[in-house]
Design a protein around this motif. Structure first.
Motif, PDB file in Angstrom:
ATOM      1  N   THR A  62      31.271  13.337  24.975  1.00 43.51           N
ATOM      2  CA  THR A  62      31.564  12.638  26.225  1.00 43.51           C
ATOM      3  C   THR A  62      32.122  11.252  25.939  1.00 43.51           C
ATOM      4  N   PHE A  63      31.590  10.608  24.903  1.00 43.26           N
ATOM      5  CA  PHE A  63      32.056   9.263  24.539  1.00 43.26           C
ATOM      6  C   PHE A  63      33.480   9.303  24.002  1.00 43.26           C
ATOM      7  N   TYR A  64      33.773  10.349  23.243  1.00 40.23           N
ATOM      8  CA  TYR A  64      35.059  10.446  22.558  1.00 40.23           C
ATOM      9  C   TYR A  64      36.046  11.120  23.505  1.00 40.23           C
ATOM     10  N   ASN A  65      36.944  10.343  24.116  1.00 36.94           N
ATOM     11  CA  ASN A  65      37.704  10.900  25.239  1.00 36.94           C
ATOM     12  C   ASN A  65      38.827  11.865  24.836  1.00 36.94           C
ATOM     13  N   LEU A  66      38.967  12.149  23.548  1.00 34.99           N
ATOM     14  CA  LEU A  66      39.950  13.159  23.155  1.00 34.99           C
ATOM     15  C   LEU A  66      39.304  14.525  22.931  1.00 34.99           C
ATOM     16  N   VAL A  67      38.015  14.612  23.227  1.00 35.21           N
ATOM     17  CA  VAL A  67      37.359  15.921  23.210  1.00 35.21           C
ATOM     18  C   VAL A  67      37.243  16.373  24.667  1.00 35.21           C
ATOM     19  N   PHE A  68      37.803  17.550  24.932  1.00 36.15           N
ATOM     20  CA  PHE A  68      37.842  18.035  26.311  1.00 36.15           C
ATOM     21  C   PHE A  68      36.687  19.001  26.546  1.00 36.15           C
ATOM     22  N   ARG A  69      35.873  18.681  27.545  1.00 35.01           N
ATOM     23  CA  ARG A  69      34.716  19.519  27.849  1.00 35.01           C
ATOM     24  C   ARG A  69      34.970  20.471  29.020  1.00 35.01           C
ATOM     25  N   ARG A  70      36.194  20.422  29.504  1.00 35.31           N
ATOM     26  CA  ARG A  70      36.591  21.386  30.535  1.00 35.31           C
ATOM     27  C   ARG A  70      37.931  21.983  30.120  1.00 35.31           C
ATOM     28  N   PRO A  71      38.271  23.164  30.613  1.00 33.67           N
ATOM     29  CA  PRO A  71      39.563  23.757  30.235  1.00 33.67           C
ATOM     30  C   PRO A  71      40.711  22.819  30.596  1.00 33.67           C
ATOM     31  N   VAL A  72      41.705  22.776  29.738  1.00 29.30           N
ATOM     32  CA  VAL A  72      42.881  21.940  29.983  1.00 29.30           C
ATOM     33  C   VAL A  72      44.132  22.814  29.890  1.00 29.30           C
ATOM     34  N   GLY A  73      45.266  22.230  30.290  1.00 33.02           N
ATOM     35  CA  GLY A  73      46.519  22.961  30.228  1.00 33.02           C
ATOM     36  C   GLY A  73      47.015  23.114  28.798  1.00 33.02           C
ATOM     37  N   LYS A  74      48.128  23.799  28.657  1.00 34.56           N
ATOM     38  CA  LYS A  74      48.730  24.010  27.337  1.00 34.56           C
ATOM     39  C   LYS A  74      49.059  22.664  26.676  1.00 34.56           C
ATOM     40  N   HIS A  75      49.546  21.718  27.478  1.00 34.92           N
ATOM     41  CA  HIS A  75      49.848  20.372  26.987  1.00 34.92           C
ATOM     42  C   HIS A  75      49.000  19.360  27.746  1.00 34.92           C
ATOM     43  N   VAL A  76      48.405  18.421  27.008  1.00 35.77           N
ATOM     44  CA  VAL A  76      47.584  17.386  27.645  1.00 35.77           C
ATOM     45  C   VAL A  76      48.331  16.062  27.576  1.00 35.77           C
ATOM     46  N   ILE A  77      48.568  15.494  28.751  1.00 38.03           N
ATOM     47  CA  ILE A  77      49.237  14.192  28.845  1.00 38.03           C
ATOM     48  C   ILE A  77      48.170  13.132  29.048  1.00 38.03           C
ATOM     49  N   LEU A  78      48.112  12.188  28.106  1.00 35.49           N
ATOM     50  CA  LEU A  78      47.148  11.093  28.194  1.00 35.49           C
ATOM     51  C   LEU A  78      47.932   9.831  28.489  1.00 35.49           C
ATOM     52  N   ILE A  79      47.840   9.340  29.713  1.00 35.00           N
ATOM     53  CA  ILE A  79      48.592   8.135  30.071  1.00 35.00           C
ATOM     54  C   ILE A  79      47.677   6.920  29.982  1.00 35.00           C
ATOM     55  N   CYS A  80      48.172   5.915  29.266  1.00 39.62           N
ATOM     56  CA  CYS A  80      47.387   4.702  29.045  1.00 39.62           C
ATOM     57  C   CYS A  80      47.318   3.888  30.332  1.00 39.62           C
ATOM     58  N   ASP A  81      46.081   3.525  30.711  1.00 41.83           N
ATOM     59  CA  ASP A  81      45.927   2.706  31.924  1.00 41.83           C
ATOM     60  C   ASP A  81      45.307   1.348  31.595  1.00 41.83           C
ATOM     61  N   SER A  82      45.539   0.869  30.377  1.00 45.79           N
ATOM     62  CA  SER A  82      45.015  -0.451  30.008  1.00 45.79           C
ATOM     63  C   SER A  82      46.027  -1.544  30.347  1.00 45.79           C
ATOM     64  N   VAL A  83      45.638  -2.786  30.060  1.00 50.29           N
ATOM     65  CA  VAL A  83      46.296  -3.925  30.698  1.00 50.29           C
ATOM     66  C   VAL A  83      47.791  -4.063  30.399  1.00 50.29           C
ATOM     67  N   SER A  84      48.223  -3.906  29.142  1.00 50.83           N
ATOM     68  CA  SER A  84      49.647  -4.081  28.850  1.00 50.83           C
ATOM     69  C   SER A  84      50.475  -3.038  29.579  1.00 50.83           C
ATOM     70  N   CYS A  85      49.976  -1.833  29.631  1.00 54.01           N
ATOM     71  CA  CYS A  85      50.714  -0.775  30.325  1.00 54.01           C
ATOM     72  C   CYS A  85      50.738  -1.031  31.831  1.00 54.01           C
ATOM     73  N   TRP A  86      49.655  -1.540  32.367  1.00 60.18           N
ATOM     74  CA  TRP A  86      49.644  -1.903  33.790  1.00 60.18           C
ATOM     75  C   TRP A  86      50.742  -2.908  34.061  1.00 60.18           C
ATOM     76  N   ILE A  87      50.823  -3.926  33.212  1.00 61.86           N
ATOM     77  CA  ILE A  87      51.814  -4.988  33.431  1.00 61.86           C
ATOM     78  C   ILE A  87      53.235  -4.442  33.303  1.00 61.86           C
ATOM     79  N   MET A  88      53.422  -3.502  32.401  1.00 59.24           N
ATOM     80  CA  MET A  88      54.781  -3.050  32.061  1.00 59.24           C
ATOM     81  C   MET A  88      55.236  -1.794  32.823  1.00 59.24           C
ATOM     82  N   GLY A  89      54.455  -1.349  33.810  1.00 59.54           N
ATOM     83  CA  GLY A  89      54.981  -0.253  34.631  1.00 59.54           C
ATOM     84  C   GLY A  89      54.144   1.015  34.669  1.00 59.54           C
TER      85      GLY A  89
END
Ligand code: FES
Length: 159
Positions: A62-89
Motif C-alpha cells: 500500500t505504501f509503495y504506489n507502484l504495486v497495484f492491489r486492484r486489476p489495472v489496464g494493459k498500460h498504466v499511466i502514472l501522471i505526476c501531480d506534484s508541485v513542479s508539474c502543477w506549475i508547468m501544466g
C-alpha cells in the motif's frame, strides 16, 4: 498459488539477503510483472514465502504506489501531480488525458487498455509536466504529445 517461475525468481532474490523481508518489494514486483497486479491471494502466498504476515506485506504494498492491489489496464499511466508539474501544466495534461481516455483518475478504460493514476514526483521536475506509461517516462507533456504517446501505446508500437 505462486507459479514455478515466480517462485524461482523470488528464490533467486532471496539468495542476496539474510532477512527474507528485504525482498518484499522485489517479490511483489515479480508477481505483478507476470499478472499485472497483486491479488489478495498472491499477497498471501508472497507473505508466506517471506515469513511475513499478509498484513505486514500489504502495508508495504500500500505504501509503495507502484504495486497495484486492484486489476489495472494493459498500460498504466502514472501522471505526476506534484508541485513542479502543477506549475508547468499538470491540470491541462490531466484534463486532456481524461477527455481522450474517457475516464477519471483511478479508472480503467472500458477496453482495458489504459489505467490512469496520479503519483507523486517522478524526478523529472525540470521537464514537467511528466508522466510514466508502464516503465517509460514522458516529459514536456502537451495535448499533442499526449495524443502521440497514446496512439503509440494503442498501436502497440512503444519502442
Ligand atoms: S513534480 Fe512532477 S516530476 Fe517532479
Amino acid at each position: 498459488m505462486l507459479n514455478e517461475d515466480e517462485k524461482r525468481e523470488i528464490e533467486a532474490e532471496l539468495r542476496h539477503y539474510e532477512d527474507k523481508r528485504a525482498v518484499c518489494v522485489d517479490a511483489l514486483k515479480i508477481v505483478q510483472r507476470r499478472r499485472g497486479w497483486v491479488s489478495d491471494e498472491s499477497l498471501q502466498d508472497i507473505a508466506e514465502a517471506l515469513d511475513m504476515t499478509p498484513a505486514e506485506l500489504d502495508g508495504v504494498a500500500t505504501f509503495y504506489n507502484l504495486v497495484f492491489r486492484r486489476p489495472v489496464g494493459k498500460h498504466v499511466i502514472l501522471i505526476c501531480d506534484s508541485v513542479s508539474c502543477w506549475i508547468m501544466g499538470y491540470e491541462s495534461a490531466r484534463a486532456h488525458l481524461k477527455a481522450r481516455l474517457g475516464i477519471d483518475l483511478g479508472e480503467t478504460t472500458k477496453d482495458g487498455q489504459f489505467t490512469l493514476l496520479p503519483v507523486p514526483c517522478l524526478g523529472a521536475c525540470d521537464k514537467a509536466p511528466a508522466m510514466m506509461v508502464d516503465d517509460e517516462l514522458h516529459t514536456h507533456l502537451t495535448p499533442e504529445t499526449i495524443d502521440r504517446i497514446l496512439e503509440r501505446y494503442s498501436r502497440g508500437t512503444t519502442a
